[in-house]
Design an enzyme around this catalytic site. Sequence first.
Site, PDB file in Angstrom:
ATOM      1  N   CYS A  16     -17.129 -23.496 -23.684  1.00  0.00           N
ATOM      2  CA  CYS A  16     -17.721 -24.429 -22.716  1.00  0.00           C
ATOM      3  C   CYS A  16     -19.252 -24.439 -22.773  1.00  0.00           C
ATOM      4  CB  CYS A  16     -17.252 -24.094 -21.309  1.00  0.00           C
ATOM      5  SG  CYS A  16     -15.474 -24.259 -21.152  1.00  0.00           S
TER       6      CYS A  16
ATOM      7  N   HIS B 255     -21.641 -28.314 -16.723  1.00  0.00           N
ATOM      8  CA  HIS B 255     -20.403 -28.374 -17.507  1.00  0.00           C
ATOM      9  C   HIS B 255     -19.265 -28.655 -16.539  1.00  0.00           C
ATOM     10  CE1 HIS B 255     -16.832 -27.298 -19.559  1.00  0.00           C
ATOM     11  NE2 HIS B 255     -16.691 -26.163 -18.899  1.00  0.00           N
TER      12      HIS B 255
ATOM     13  N   ASN C 270     -11.508 -31.008 -17.955  1.00  0.00           N
ATOM     14  CA  ASN C 270     -12.506 -30.139 -18.588  1.00  0.00           C
ATOM     15  C   ASN C 270     -12.389 -30.312 -20.104  1.00  0.00           C
ATOM     16  OD1 ASN C 270     -13.763 -27.940 -19.828  1.00  0.00           O
ATOM     17  ND2 ASN C 270     -13.244 -26.501 -18.198  1.00  0.00           N
TER      18      ASN C 270
END
Length: 335
Positions: free
Chosen positions: A115, A262, A292
């Site tokens: 991520c 993020h 995500n």
Amino acid sequence: MYTSKISGLGYYVPENIVTNDDLSKMMDTNDEWIQERTGIKERRHIKKGDGNSTSVMGVKAAKIALERAKLTKNDIDLIIFATLSPDMYFPGGGVRVQDMMDMSTIPALDVRNQCSGFVYSLSVADQFIKTGMYKNILVIGSENHSGGLDMTTRGRAVSVIFGDGAGAAVISRSESKDRGILSTHLHSEGAHAKELSLEGPSTEHWVPELIEENPKENIPYFPYMNGQFVFKNAVVRFSEVINEGLQANNLSATDIDMLIPHQANLRISQFVQKQFKLQDDKVYNNIQKYGNTTAASIPIALTEAWEEGKIKEGDLVVLAAFGSGFTWGSAIIRW
Ligand SMILES: CC(C)(COP(=O)(O)OP(=O)(O)OC[C@H]1O[C@@H](n2cnc3c(N)ncnc32)[C@H](O)[C@@H]1OP(=O)(O)O)[C@@H](O)C(=O)NCCC(=O)NCCS
């Protein structure tokens, strides 16, 4: 010394929309649980046969970014490709992009920071530009999660969160002293590597072992996430690394025009927003639509925010990421 700036942005997501109700037909979950815990309403999944892969999506995003930078593939000096879901175990996605875009034999570098992959890649690009070694660098974050998720009730705590997509940015040399990437800040803590991980196939869990054991529970070739532990660490690290970036530039939270966190989980973004006392129009979230997308989430969100006119010349833009590793980082940009 030169400065680097983002000269072009682009993103691509597969057309196939998978709603929470769609997921509830595959596993024991429901729209209310997913929205309440994560904010996600739907995500995109590659459909078998639609021609997409991690690299293909990366190329689609990259072509848009290049066009907007008013550059051609021949202007690019380096490809940096961030993903946790490469098309092949090796080589990585960077060389596939070089081939698919029919580029000359420029270097291609793969970044494995999950991520935080885009922020890490941006930082690497920034250093190469600052030293004068390269003029234009193509940074791509792309993920094909759907092909590797456990889409049964056993995997529901992880599978409902992740989506597919790609984002890209062209990082270019700038002569301006006060515009562009002001600083980047990177961290890691490998003690928590297993709290958000996919263990096999790897040299620790190689294919013959996986076939032989075929365990019913904790199958190592599906991602594992200790959700609450990740959540608790994420909110602390997001705040720390944003503060670190602001302090390094003698700035404070009131200077932020746009925070692009993020897109891990809407509740994490809201927690960070509250900590920095930012108004709704100063934080961009699109996890509701895409889930995500790991290394792709920041460049997708950054591109959308820019397309919607929410980022203007002179704005202070803060990027912040946290994820598997654990790794985390921030980038402070004067647009
Ligand atoms: C994953 C996350 C949403 C789970 O929320 P939570 O409140 O911690 O939920 P828990 O894991 O305690 O599970 C609560 C219950 O919901 C169940 N559950 C898990 N996933 C579910 C799903 N998709 N649908 C319905 N129920 C689910 C669990 O089995 C558990 O049931 P039980 O109480 O009967 O045992 C949350 O921990 C989280 O957001 N963590 C951070 C994740 C993240 O951001 N990851 C990306 C980092 S880059």
